[in-house]
Design an enzyme around this catalytic site. Structure first.
Site, PDB file in Angstrom:
ATOM      1  N   SER A 151       1.261  -3.698   9.487  1.00 58.47           N
ATOM      2  CA  SER A 151       1.175  -4.664   8.391  1.00 58.47           C
ATOM      3  C   SER A 151       0.788  -6.012   8.972  1.00 58.47           C
ATOM      4  O   SER A 151       1.004  -6.278  10.165  1.00 58.47           O
ATOM      5  CB  SER A 151       2.524  -4.787   7.679  1.00 58.47           C
ATOM      6  OG  SER A 151       2.533  -5.881   6.779  1.00 58.47           O
ATOM      7  N   TYR A 164      12.101  -5.684   7.763  1.00 58.23           N
ATOM      8  CA  TYR A 164      10.878  -4.925   7.463  1.00 58.23           C
ATOM      9  C   TYR A 164       9.757  -5.328   8.414  1.00 58.23           C
ATOM     10  O   TYR A 164       9.074  -4.479   9.000  1.00 58.23           O
ATOM     11  CB  TYR A 164      10.457  -5.162   6.014  1.00 58.23           C
ATOM     12  CG  TYR A 164       9.114  -4.554   5.682  1.00 58.23           C
ATOM     13  CD1 TYR A 164       8.977  -3.174   5.537  1.00 58.23           C
ATOM     14  CD2 TYR A 164       7.988  -5.350   5.522  1.00 58.23           C
ATOM     15  CE1 TYR A 164       7.746  -2.608   5.245  1.00 58.23           C
ATOM     16  CE2 TYR A 164       6.752  -4.790   5.224  1.00 58.23           C
ATOM     17  CZ  TYR A 164       6.637  -3.428   5.087  1.00 58.23           C
ATOM     18  OH  TYR A 164       5.417  -2.871   4.799  1.00 58.23           O
TER      19      TYR A 164
END
Length: 273
Positions: A151, A164
């Protein structure tokens, strides 16, 4: 967006006959599974919901003349991961796409520690075990491909999505290292690091994304990059955000992304995607 026939043939020649896609019933996993079906790959698709998996299998089988095996598994536990491995036995697996993931948003100290630990199990431990198993298999057969979902938040601390982002940093560094280790063995490893994507994650996690890519804008660039790059930032928005942040020193990147995340986060919640 669609893969060209030439690109479909390249992917199948290098990584066919079978591909595994975790998290295949939604988001980027669904897009990649659909594109691979169009390229002629037989598929093992995994997620937790058996009804969604069976519907997906029917749709993909009608879409292309392929075989589809479904594995309803919870990748937060060892049994679920072993189910995926067991389903692959005896098949010519050439491609692993680890797309399943779990995220939390909001203040870290207000989140459930059970959810935070569970996220580590899905995003890191399950991905590690599957990558280790199929890396060995691909090395033995001297061919294979692995796509790990990173990401844009993997490249700096990300306030209001702290754990996360940390899990994605693990994925990113693992992919970069394995790409170098396995290249000479005939195995290609790619870290896919998209920006915001309209995949259902934002709604469930209580986040407001004013700008986001569609899964169609992300999937094709990821598949095109496999075997050609170590990291891909799929879609113009991903590239713009990553390169803009790279102009800043790390401590400012953390502050800037923290400001953005605080605005995006309406409330703390957990999301499976």
């Amino acid at each position: 967006m669609k893969l060209s026939n030439k690109e479909k043939q390249r992917l199948f020649n290098q990584y066919g006959q079978w591909a595994i896609v975790t998290g295949a019933t939604s988001g980027i996993g669904l897009e990649l599974a659909t594109q691979l079906a169009a390229a002629g790959f037989n598929l093992i698709v995994t997620a937790r919901n058996i009804a969604q998996l069976e519907a997906l299998a029917s749709e993909l089988s009608a879409y292309a003349p392929i075989q589809v095996k479904v594995v309803a598994a919870d990748l937060s536990n060892t049994e679920g991961v072993n189910q995926v491995i067991d389903a692959s036995k005896g098949l010519k697996i050439g491609l692993l796409i680890a797309s399943a993931g779990f995220g939390t948003s909001g203040y870290f100290i207000k989140n459930s520690i059970a959810s935070e630990v569970n996220m580590l199990k899905v995003n890191c431990e399950a991905l590690l075990v599957l990558t280790h198993h199929f890396s060995k298999q691909f090395v033995d057969q001297k061919r294979g491909g692995i796509i790990l979902m990173s990401s844009m938040v993997a490249f700096q601390g990300t306030p209001y999505s702290a754990n996360y982002a940390a899990t994605k940093a693990y994925v990113q560094t693992l992919a970069e290292a394995l790409a170098e280790e396995l290249k000479s063995k005939g195995v290609d490893v790619l870290a896919a690091a998209p920006g915001p994507v309209k995949s259902g994650f934002a709604k469930v996690a209580g986040m407001n994304m004013s700008m986001a890519l569609t899964t169609a804008q992300v999937g094709i660039p990821i598949l095109r990059a496999l075997g050609r790059k170590t990291t891909v930032y799929p879609g113009f928005l991903s590239k713009f955000l990553v390169y803009s942040l790279n102009l800043l020193p790390r401590f400012l990147k953390v502050k800037m992304i923290g400001i953005v995340m605080k605005q995006m986060t309406k409330h703390q919640n957990a999301a499976q995607f």
